[in-house]
Design an enzyme around this catalytic site. Structure first.
Site, mmCIF file in Angstrom:
data_model
loop_
_atom_site.group_PDB
_atom_site.id
_atom_site.type_symbol
_atom_site.label_atom_id
_atom_site.label_comp_id
_atom_site.label_asym_id
_atom_site.label_seq_id
_atom_site.Cartn_x
_atom_site.Cartn_y
_atom_site.Cartn_z
ATOM 1 N N TYR A 11 67.692 -87.686 -38.909
ATOM 2 C CA TYR A 11 67.894 -87.739 -37.462
ATOM 3 C C TYR A 11 66.836 -88.646 -36.836
ATOM 4 C CZ TYR A 11 68.851 -86.353 -32.674
ATOM 5 O OH TYR A 11 69.192 -86.372 -31.349
ATOM 6 N N GLN A 41 74.637 -81.258 -31.748
ATOM 7 C CA GLN A 41 75.919 -81.547 -32.398
ATOM 8 C C GLN A 41 75.747 -82.429 -33.625
ATOM 9 O OE1 GLN A 41 75.093 -82.214 -29.226
ATOM 10 N NE2 GLN A 41 75.843 -84.216 -28.550
ATOM 11 N N ASN A 46 64.618 -83.325 -29.840
ATOM 12 C CA ASN A 46 64.235 -82.476 -28.710
ATOM 13 C C ASN A 46 64.391 -80.997 -29.071
ATOM 14 O OD1 ASN A 46 66.986 -81.891 -28.524
ATOM 15 N ND2 ASN A 46 67.340 -83.321 -26.836
ATOM 16 N N THR A 84 55.087 -84.170 -29.254
ATOM 17 C CA THR A 84 54.009 -84.807 -29.990
ATOM 18 C C THR A 84 52.641 -84.376 -29.473
ATOM 19 O OG1 THR A 84 53.203 -86.933 -30.829
ATOM 20 C CG2 THR A 84 53.882 -86.857 -28.523
ATOM 21 N N GLN A 128 49.786 -91.200 -26.724
ATOM 22 C CA GLN A 128 50.714 -90.123 -27.087
ATOM 23 C C GLN A 128 51.360 -89.491 -25.870
ATOM 24 O OE1 GLN A 128 51.570 -89.530 -30.480
ATOM 25 N NE2 GLN A 128 50.495 -91.482 -30.387
ATOM 26 N N HIS A 141 54.926 -90.617 -24.733
ATOM 27 C CA HIS A 141 56.147 -90.202 -25.425
ATOM 28 C C HIS A 141 57.042 -89.355 -24.538
ATOM 29 C CE1 HIS A 141 55.923 -91.500 -29.630
ATOM 30 N NE2 HIS A 141 54.627 -91.305 -29.580
ATOM 31 N N GLU A 185 48.991 -82.223 -34.725
ATOM 32 C CA GLU A 185 49.874 -83.160 -35.422
ATOM 33 C C GLU A 185 49.080 -84.412 -35.816
ATOM 34 O OE1 GLU A 185 54.026 -85.626 -34.517
ATOM 35 O OE2 GLU A 185 52.797 -84.875 -32.874
ATOM 36 N N HIS A 186 48.389 -84.997 -34.840
ATOM 37 C CA HIS A 186 47.522 -86.153 -35.078
ATOM 38 C C HIS A 186 46.103 -85.773 -34.649
ATOM 39 C CE1 HIS A 186 51.493 -87.777 -33.644
ATOM 40 N NE2 HIS A 186 51.398 -88.458 -34.777
ATOM 41 N N ASP A 189 51.498 -94.434 -36.345
ATOM 42 C CA ASP A 189 52.865 -94.381 -35.825
ATOM 43 C C ASP A 189 53.731 -95.494 -36.400
ATOM 44 O OD1 ASP A 189 52.591 -92.136 -34.286
ATOM 45 O OD2 ASP A 189 52.174 -93.205 -32.428
ATOM 46 N N GLU A 204 59.546 -51.216 -64.786
ATOM 47 C CA GLU A 204 60.215 -51.458 -63.507
ATOM 48 C C GLU A 204 61.545 -50.719 -63.408
ATOM 49 O OE1 GLU A 204 60.473 -55.667 -62.835
ATOM 50 O OE2 GLU A 204 58.309 -55.867 -62.513
ATOM 51 N N HIS A 248 67.366 -55.182 -68.467
ATOM 52 C CA HIS A 248 66.594 -56.381 -68.783
ATOM 53 C C HIS A 248 66.120 -56.326 -70.230
ATOM 54 C CE1 HIS A 248 66.689 -56.945 -64.494
ATOM 55 N NE2 HIS A 248 65.903 -58.016 -64.538
#
Length: 442
Positions: A126, A190, A213, A236, A258, A261, A327-328, A361, A415, A420
């Site tokens: 994506y 979707q 998003n 971000t 950043q 964004h 994240e960064h 980036d 057990e 087994h």
């Protein structure tokens, strides 16, 4: 423009005191559930209607014709093409080194366990297309998938009303440079449902990666299990750990980089220097007024997710950034490499004044699809490993099984799973002289 949080003298866990964006994926689940169900049952027809509703575009088909992908590369600005080619080259250098090799361990004579690394069969990547366009995200998703050896790669990105309902040409051009010919003009929840359930135009995938998003994140959460996912990416983030050796203008520029964004982007400075904090605030006022996306930058910097965090010194600063798990994370201190080596929680660490987040980036060679929202304390960024599965292959001879049989049976009985143990017993003929295991032993 940006708030301050004073943690000097504070003790205990700072996580609840640090700025963080509100990103309620759970609340978005109920909105995306009917969307995903619609795609599941009506396929392409649902995608066409949903795309018209959310993107203002009426699709004739969801798949982008290959001729359109080729044409986008032919008309791409040569400077942008050269930049993308270099970004791809560097990303391949880094990600190729991540590929694991199969290996076999001999546990006992006649008994081996091998680990095979097998790529997933098909992935859906994506690429977002909201306030900005991200051909760089095509590179960051496709390169590790290709280096992992994934045989089936499909890319999707929202159609752009400004481009006649087509996927942004820069994204298509990046796909062409990477040899990806399966591209879809579908965005949002979707698109994730399309990948999960498949349609008449798009075969279902095993794994979906790439940021989006909150509705993309919610669809990933809803459909996880039917598909694998990389993460539920949120807005971000950049955190900068800096002392009085940092250059205020550079720190401010990196915070803005950043913030542009998204209005929900997080920009956080952690410092023990009041002088630096004051100077950065002055720089922010000046630089934001001049930047192209000043409105969204100003919203992001003024939001609850951004701030300047004051600490007593380097030790507390390290504790704060490890708790924040950005994240960064930039380290702009004296002995930056040594300080960076002490960071345990971050998606990616940028060391010193000449390694800004913008480099990562686009063209450092690292991946920019990284964990957000504090998830870097337990999760990693996208890599070749994201597209591989480790499969154990167990190969034992009769003698090797006989050697361990008693232990297996005893553990099975402990057990209360006698079946087994019986599965072990069934492999030995007690009536054959010379059997390596007697009935009394097993």
């Amino acid at each position: 423009m940006i708030s301050r949080i004073d943690l000097r003298g504070a003790t205990g866990d700072p996580r609840d005191l640090l700025p963080r964006a509100e990103f309620d994926v759970e609340a978005a689940l109920e909105k995306v559930r009917p969307i995903c169900e619609d795609v599941r049952h009506r396929g392409v027809a649902a995608l066409v209607e949903l795309t018209e509703r959310f993107d203002g575009v009426r699709l004739e088909r969801t798949r982008v014709p290959e001729a359109e992908i080729t044409a986008a590369l032919e008309t791409l600005d040569p400077k942008v093409r050269a930049a993308l080619e270099e970004s791809i080259r560097r990303a391949r250098l880094v990600h190729r080194e991540q590929r694991r090799t199969d290996h076999t361990t001999q546990v006992v004579p006649g008994g081996t366990v091998s680990e095979r690394w097998v790529p997933v069969d098909r992935v859906g990547l994506y690429v977002p297309g909201g306030l900005a366009v991200y051909p760089s995200s095509v590179v960051m998703n496709v390169v590790p998938a290709q280096e992992a050896g994934v045989p089936g790669i499909a890319v999707t990105s929202p159609p752009q009303k400004d481009f006649g309902g087509r996927v942004h040409p820069a994204i298509l051009a990046a796909c062409a440079l990477l040899g990806v010919s399966e591209v879809y003009a579908v965005g949002g929840a979707q698109a994730i449902a399309m990948f999960a359930y498949g349609t008449a135009e798009c075969a279902p995938v095993n794994l979906v990666t790439g940021p989006g998003n909150i509705y993309v994140a919610a669809a990933k959460r809803l459909l996880k299990g039917r598909i694998g996912i990389d993460a539920e990416a949120g807005p971000t983030e950049i955190a900068i750990l800096a002392d009085d050796s940092a250059v205020p203008a550079e720190v401010a520029a990196d915070l803005i980089s950043q913030a542009e964004h998204d209005p929900m982007a997080a920009s956080v400075l952690v410092t023990d220097s009041l002088t630096l904090a004051d100077a950065v605030e002055v720089e922010l006022e000046s630089q934001v007024a001049k930047t192209k996306h000043r409105e969204r930058v100003g919203q992001a910097l003024a939001g609850r997710q951004s701030g300047i965090v004051l600490v007593d010194g380097l030790e507390q600063g390290l504790a704060v950034v490890n708790a924040y798990a950005a994240e960064h994370l930039e380290i702009q201190t004296r002995d930056a490499a040594a300080v960076a080596a002490r960071v345990r929680n971050a998606g990616a660490i940028f060391v010193g004044r000449y390694a800004p987040v913008s480099l990562g980036d686009y063209a450092a060679g690292s991946n920019h699809v990284l964990p957000t929202g504090g998830c870097a304390c337990h999760s990693s960024g996208l890599s070749v490993q994201s597209f591989l599965r480790g499969i154990h292959v167990i190969d034992y001879s009769r003698e090797a099984l006989a050697e361990i049989a008693e232990h297996v049976v005893n553990l099975a009985n402990a057990e209360d799973l006698p079946g087994h143990g019986d599965a072990i017993r069934a492999r030995f003929d007690w009536t054959v002289p010379g059997s390596p295991v007697t009935e009394e032993q097993v």
